[in-house]
Design a protein around this motif. Structure first.
Motif, mmCIF file in Angstrom:
data_model
loop_
_atom_site.group_PDB
_atom_site.id
_atom_site.type_symbol
_atom_site.label_atom_id
_atom_site.label_comp_id
_atom_site.label_asym_id
_atom_site.label_seq_id
_atom_site.Cartn_x
_atom_site.Cartn_y
_atom_site.Cartn_z
ATOM 1 N N TYR A 221 2.397 -42.762 -30.046
ATOM 2 C CA TYR A 221 2.739 -43.240 -31.383
ATOM 3 C C TYR A 221 1.972 -44.482 -31.805
ATOM 4 O O TYR A 221 2.326 -45.117 -32.802
ATOM 5 C CB TYR A 221 4.257 -43.456 -31.535
ATOM 6 N N SER A 222 0.915 -44.814 -31.080
ATOM 7 C CA SER A 222 -0.009 -45.813 -31.608
ATOM 8 C C SER A 222 -0.895 -45.135 -32.644
ATOM 9 O O SER A 222 -1.089 -43.915 -32.619
ATOM 10 C CB SER A 222 -0.858 -46.416 -30.491
ATOM 11 N N SER A 223 -1.440 -45.934 -33.558
ATOM 12 C CA SER A 223 -2.202 -45.380 -34.667
ATOM 13 C C SER A 223 -3.693 -45.672 -34.543
ATOM 14 O O SER A 223 -4.089 -46.781 -34.159
ATOM 15 C CB SER A 223 -1.702 -45.968 -35.990
ATOM 16 N N TYR A 224 -4.494 -44.678 -34.862
ATOM 17 C CA TYR A 224 -5.913 -44.937 -35.106
ATOM 18 C C TYR A 224 -6.035 -45.775 -36.373
ATOM 19 O O TYR A 224 -5.152 -45.748 -37.232
ATOM 20 C CB TYR A 224 -6.678 -43.627 -35.295
ATOM 21 N N ASP A 247 -12.380 -47.652 -30.739
ATOM 22 C CA ASP A 247 -11.841 -46.484 -31.439
ATOM 23 C C ASP A 247 -10.492 -46.047 -30.881
ATOM 24 O O ASP A 247 -9.611 -45.621 -31.624
ATOM 25 C CB ASP A 247 -12.822 -45.308 -31.364
ATOM 26 N N GLU A 248 -10.321 -46.152 -29.572
ATOM 27 C CA GLU A 248 -9.081 -45.697 -28.943
ATOM 28 C C GLU A 248 -8.079 -46.834 -28.694
ATOM 29 O O GLU A 248 -7.065 -46.622 -28.023
ATOM 30 C CB GLU A 248 -9.388 -44.994 -27.619
ATOM 31 N N SER A 249 -8.350 -48.006 -29.229
ATOM 32 C CA SER A 249 -7.421 -49.122 -29.037
ATOM 33 C C SER A 249 -6.388 -49.155 -30.163
ATOM 34 O O SER A 249 -6.501 -48.445 -31.162
ATOM 35 C CB SER A 249 -8.183 -50.450 -28.989
ATOM 36 N N ALA A 250 -5.378 -49.986 -29.977
ATOM 37 C CA ALA A 250 -4.300 -50.119 -30.959
ATOM 38 C C ALA A 250 -4.429 -51.479 -31.651
ATOM 39 O O ALA A 250 -3.977 -52.499 -31.133
ATOM 40 C CB ALA A 250 -2.940 -49.982 -30.288
ATOM 41 N N TRP A 251 -5.057 -51.468 -32.797
ATOM 42 C CA TRP A 251 -5.238 -52.675 -33.609
ATOM 43 C C TRP A 251 -3.867 -53.132 -34.093
ATOM 44 O O TRP A 251 -3.113 -52.375 -34.692
ATOM 45 C CB TRP A 251 -6.159 -52.336 -34.769
ATOM 46 N N ALA A 252 -3.525 -54.380 -33.838
ATOM 47 C CA ALA A 252 -2.150 -54.852 -34.044
ATOM 48 C C ALA A 252 -1.695 -54.739 -35.492
ATOM 49 O O ALA A 252 -0.580 -54.288 -35.772
ATOM 50 C CB ALA A 252 -2.010 -56.290 -33.552
ATOM 51 N N ARG A 253 -2.533 -55.178 -36.436
ATOM 52 C CA ARG A 253 -2.074 -55.115 -37.826
ATOM 53 C C ARG A 253 -1.950 -53.665 -38.293
ATOM 54 O O ARG A 253 -1.114 -53.342 -39.138
ATOM 55 C CB ARG A 253 -2.980 -55.921 -38.749
ATOM 56 N N GLY A 254 -2.774 -52.788 -37.732
ATOM 57 C CA GLY A 254 -2.648 -51.381 -38.069
ATOM 58 C C GLY A 254 -1.290 -50.814 -37.682
ATOM 59 O O GLY A 254 -0.692 -50.017 -38.427
ATOM 60 N N GLN A 255 -0.774 -51.216 -36.528
ATOM 61 C CA GLN A 255 0.556 -50.753 -36.124
ATOM 62 C C GLN A 255 1.621 -51.328 -37.055
ATOM 63 O O GLN A 255 2.622 -50.656 -37.362
ATOM 64 C CB GLN A 255 0.847 -51.152 -34.676
ATOM 65 N N ALA A 256 1.398 -52.558 -37.522
ATOM 66 C CA ALA A 256 2.340 -53.170 -38.470
ATOM 67 C C ALA A 256 2.339 -52.436 -39.803
ATOM 68 O O ALA A 256 3.392 -52.162 -40.385
ATOM 69 C CB ALA A 256 1.984 -54.641 -38.675
ATOM 70 N N TRP A 257 1.126 -52.108 -40.313
ATOM 71 C CA TRP A 257 1.058 -51.338 -41.562
ATOM 72 C C TRP A 257 1.794 -50.004 -41.392
ATOM 73 O O TRP A 257 2.455 -49.519 -42.320
ATOM 74 C CB TRP A 257 -0.385 -51.049 -41.948
ATOM 75 N N ALA A 258 1.666 -49.407 -40.230
ATOM 76 C CA ALA A 258 2.258 -48.089 -39.997
ATOM 77 C C ALA A 258 3.777 -48.142 -40.025
ATOM 78 O O ALA A 258 4.429 -47.325 -40.689
ATOM 79 C CB ALA A 258 1.769 -47.530 -38.663
ATOM 80 N N ILE A 259 4.370 -49.087 -39.303
ATOM 81 C CA ILE A 259 5.837 -49.133 -39.261
ATOM 82 C C ILE A 259 6.403 -49.514 -40.619
ATOM 83 O O ILE A 259 7.428 -48.992 -41.063
ATOM 84 C CB ILE A 259 6.327 -50.082 -38.144
ATOM 85 N N ALA A 278 8.856 -44.370 -37.855
ATOM 86 C CA ALA A 278 8.963 -45.827 -37.805
ATOM 87 C C ALA A 278 9.622 -46.278 -36.506
ATOM 88 O O ALA A 278 9.190 -47.246 -35.867
ATOM 89 C CB ALA A 278 9.749 -46.337 -39.013
ATOM 90 N N SER A 279 10.649 -45.558 -36.083
ATOM 91 C CA SER A 279 11.335 -45.886 -34.834
ATOM 92 C C SER A 279 10.418 -45.695 -33.631
ATOM 93 O O SER A 279 10.404 -46.512 -32.697
ATOM 94 C CB SER A 279 12.585 -45.015 -34.690
ATOM 95 N N ASN A 280 9.635 -44.630 -33.651
ATOM 96 C CA ASN A 280 8.700 -44.385 -32.547
ATOM 97 C C ASN A 280 7.603 -45.449 -32.480
ATOM 98 O O ASN A 280 7.190 -45.870 -31.394
ATOM 99 C CB ASN A 280 8.069 -43.000 -32.710
ATOM 100 N N ILE A 281 7.124 -45.870 -33.640
ATOM 101 C CA ILE A 281 6.116 -46.936 -33.673
ATOM 102 C C ILE A 281 6.722 -48.227 -33.126
ATOM 103 O O ILE A 281 6.068 -48.971 -32.380
ATOM 104 C CB ILE A 281 5.584 -47.141 -35.104
ATOM 105 N N TYR A 282 7.976 -48.491 -33.484
ATOM 106 C CA TYR A 282 8.685 -49.655 -32.927
ATOM 107 C C TYR A 282 8.649 -49.615 -31.401
ATOM 108 O O TYR A 282 8.344 -50.617 -30.742
ATOM 109 C CB TYR A 282 10.134 -49.677 -33.421
ATOM 110 N N ASP A 283 8.984 -48.465 -30.831
ATOM 111 C CA ASP A 283 9.021 -48.349 -29.366
ATOM 112 C C ASP A 283 7.647 -48.610 -28.766
ATOM 113 O O ASP A 283 7.528 -49.265 -27.717
ATOM 114 C CB ASP A 283 9.519 -46.962 -28.963
#
Length: 407
Positions: A221-224, A247-259, A278-283
């Motif tokens: 549930y990390s985002s590209y 490319d395969e890393s989890a950019w922090a602000r990107g995860q914030a935009w996603a949730i 949103a719950s899965n991204i939280y986890d």
């Protein structure tokens, strides 16, 4: 106005009486931050007003000077949006007048068609004016939504983020790049349908959210950051990054935009797959082995030199604000508790600037784009915006909870 002002003064008294205690109570955090924000933003707006110009502060340059941006910069909506939150948090007419002035300076934003971030720009400014001061900005919201809709690619079912034939985007060979940030622009479309009854905007937003849900996320549930589509066939051409470590890393602000984005989508659609996402991204975020104990993330969860990497306060502020809203949809108390912990950390001297410093921005230590060597370890106007939004949401949540307890 009077009632809001009295509430504000009551919070100030609470803060002052609590100063003798070594431990700051949860309620004091809101009052203390309002006082700090009033001091900082009064200095900031006084400086701008004395210039005689309409200026829009974004960050600080390498010499510590404030960087001001034009109306078509993707961050231009955050400063007027912060002024609307200052008005909402204090009830002081001063902030309403300033918010109205700097919002209406963005009038031309509504006609931008080359900019997918018109949702940020018009939403944070004009939508907040409608919500907090009942301003008649309906026509601006509708035109902005129409402009954003021109970037919808029906064969792919997504809103194209960047034009692929300009600058460094062209060098990447993309055809229809879509970034996770684009989830934040969907609120504008949902609001356009709410205001007009025209389901076109709603359907575009849902299509984009669904395609992003399908193609942007890994098994954990990390985002590209970037997914490139073929605009004719709708096929995914590649999954990469522009602002993350790899490319395969989890950019922090990107995860914030996603949730944040999927929480907003649930607000307007009540589709359970959105709050589940949103719950899965939280986890993913809060079980990540590289998340610091104070919950202020490094700029990328997979950056090479953790723990010797810059933190990104903007990602923390965005996430905290999202979690306060998410907590109203999901009964688990962990969402609000986590948001409270983030807000408490941001209130400390490690991240919140002293009054009169930091270019009069509230928060320090955000990151724009390390791969572009831009805005590294600086204040950013969107970090302040989501911090103020989180404060407002926290106050409203606790006010409602206390009211229910009394009743």
């Amino acid at each position: 106005m009077k009632g809001s002002f009295l509430t504000f003064m009551g919070m100030i008294v609470l803060m002052m009486t609590g100063c003798t205690s070594k431990n700051t109570t949860v309620g004091d955090i809101v009052a203390d931050n309002i006082t700090n924000a009033v001091s900082q933003y009064s200095l900031m707006t006084d400086q701008i007003e004395k210039s005689g110009h309409i200026l829009n502060p974004r960050t600080l340059d390498k010499n510590g000077e404030v960087v001001y941006v034009p109306y078509d910069d993707w961050t231009s909506g955050f400063f007027p949006g912060s002024l609307w939150y200052m008005y909402q948090l204090t009830g002081d007419d001063k902030w309403e007048k300033l918010a109205e002035k700097y919002t209406e300076a963005l009038d031309s934003v509504q006609y931008l068609t080359w900019h997918h971030d018109v949702g940020f720009m018009a939403g944070c400014s004009y939508l907040n004016g409608m919500r907090f001061a009942d301003k008649d900005y309906r026509s601006v919201i509708m035109q902005s939504a129409q402009s954003l809709s021109t970037r919808f690619r029906p064969n792919a079912g997504v809103i194209q983020s960047w034009d692929a034939d300009k600058g460094w985007q062209a060098e990447r060979g993309w055809k229809c790049p879509v970034i996770i940030d684009n989830m934040m622009n969907l609120e504008l479309l949902f609001e356009a349908t709410r205001l007009s009854g025209d389901s076109t905007y709603y359907n575009i937003a849902v299509s984009h959210a669904d395609r992003t849900l399908k193609n942007h996320f890994r098994a954990d549930y990390s985002s590209y950051h970037v997914v490139d589509y073929d605009p004719e066939t709708g096929m995914v051409r590649g999954k990469q990054t522009a602002q993350g470590y790899a490319d395969e890393s989890a950019w922090a602000r990107g995860q914030a935009w996603a949730i944040y984005g999927y929480t907003v989508c649930y607000r307007y659609t009540r589709k359970p797959e959105y709050w589940e996402q949103a719950s899965n991204i939280y986890d993913f975020i809060f079980t990540n082995k590289n998340m610091p104990s104070d919950l202020i993330p490094f700029w990328d969860y997979d950056a090479l030199n953790i723990p010797n990497e810059p933190r990104d306060v903007s990602a923390a502020a965005i996430t905290a604000s999202a979690l306060y809203e998410l907590s109203t949809y999901l009964p688990n108390p962990k969402y609000k508790k986590t948001a409270d912990k983030i807000l408490a950390a941001l209130t400390t001297s490690a991240y919140r600037a002293k009054v009169g410093e930091n270019g009069h921005f509230i928060l320090m230590h955000s990151v724009g784009s390390i791969p572009h060597e831009a805005e590294i370890d600086v204040p950013l106007n969107y970090a302040d915006y989501y911090f103020l939004e989180a404060l407002n949401r926290k106050r409203d949540l606790e006010k409602n909870t206390n009211s229910e307890t009394v009743n």
